[in-house]
Write an enzyme that holds these catalytic residues in place. Structure first.
Site, PDB file in Angstrom:
ATOM      1  N   MET A 105      22.560  61.420  58.209  1.00 61.48           N
ATOM      2  CA  MET A 105      21.951  62.637  57.695  1.00 61.48           C
ATOM      3  C   MET A 105      23.006  63.442  57.047  1.00 61.48           C
ATOM      4  SD  MET A 105      20.798  65.003  61.093  1.00 61.48           S
ATOM      5  CE  MET A 105      19.803  65.996  60.067  1.00 61.48           C
ATOM      6  N   CYS A 106      22.382  64.625  56.274  1.00 63.21           N
ATOM      7  CA  CYS A 106      23.142  65.723  55.520  1.00 63.21           C
ATOM      8  C   CYS A 106      23.958  64.918  54.511  1.00 63.21           C
ATOM      9  CB  CYS A 106      23.871  66.564  56.835  1.00 63.21           C
ATOM     10  SG  CYS A 106      24.457  68.017  55.972  1.00 63.21           S
ATOM     11  N   ALA A 107      25.255  65.350  54.805  1.00 65.37           N
ATOM     12  CA  ALA A 107      26.232  64.967  53.889  1.00 65.37           C
ATOM     13  C   ALA A 107      26.660  63.271  54.176  1.00 65.37           C
ATOM     14  CB  ALA A 107      27.558  65.566  53.841  1.00 65.37           C
ATOM     15  N   SER A 151      18.390  61.581  56.489  1.00 67.70           N
ATOM     16  CA  SER A 151      17.639  63.016  56.423  1.00 67.70           C
ATOM     17  C   SER A 151      18.462  64.203  55.836  1.00 67.70           C
ATOM     18  CB  SER A 151      17.420  63.285  58.053  1.00 67.70           C
ATOM     19  OG  SER A 151      16.411  64.460  57.997  1.00 67.70           O
TER      20      SER A 151
END
Length: 188
Positions: A105-107, A151
């Protein structure tokens, strides 16, 4: 019992890592967090916002066969370390090669991209797609595609972890944890 390996690298996003571990355990998933070997070789891993989390095991002792999924929380510092760490990259590739689940998720989808295991459809923190494949990013909170779960960022961590629970343990556990945590905003 389903089991997950969560990779913690110096500079990880604390909200994401702790939320993932918490929600998975609530959902009946056995979780081990692993720290990277090398320069930052300590079970005390410093997050992006100055919070130290104690990891369970060194990554070198993790056996892919013992887990159903590998999960990567975001944070650019941790993501870059996961993308540059040969052992982490090999573990990620081995999960995918064995047909197991991979999640980021995220980066952190960037680290999956570097490993060559990121699915065609994915999501990530806005702007990270510029480092990956901008044309394939989907603007959904959570995307499941070809045994890869992605995500967007800190605020989506509960929904991300709930989707992992759904995929590994089932709908009943997903609904129980979702209702118990009042995560009404996560998709059914």
């Amino acid at each position: 019992m389903a089991s997950a390996l969560v990779l913690l690298a110096e500079g990880f996003e604390e909200i994401e890592a702790v939320t993932i571990i918490d929600i998975l355990r609530r959902g009946g998933v056995e979780v081990n967090s692993a720290y990277l070997d090398g320069e930052f070789a300590s079970n005390l891993v410093l997050g992006a916002n100055g919070i130290t989390v104690e990891a369970d095991i060194p990554l070198k002792s993790a056996v892919v066969d013992d887990y159903d999924i590998v999960v990567l929380p975001g944070g650019w510092g941790g993501t870059n370390r996961l993308a540059e760490n040969e052992m982490a990259q090999n573990v990620i590739k081995e999960f995918k090669n064995q047909g197991k689940w991979v999640a980021a998720m995220c980066a952190a989808p960037y680290a999956l991209h570097v490993a060559g295991v990121l699915s065609k459809r994915y999501t990530c923190y806005p702007s990270v797609e510029e480092q990956i494949r901008p044309e394939d990013r989907v603007d959904d909170i959570v995307v499941v595609d070809d045994k890869v779960i992605t995500s967007q960022g800190p605020a989506t961590a509960i929904c991300f972890a709930l989707e992992i629970v759904r995929q590994l343990v089932g709908e009943e556990s997903f609904k129980q944890v979702k209702n118990g945590t009042l995560a009404k905003y996560c998709q059914d």
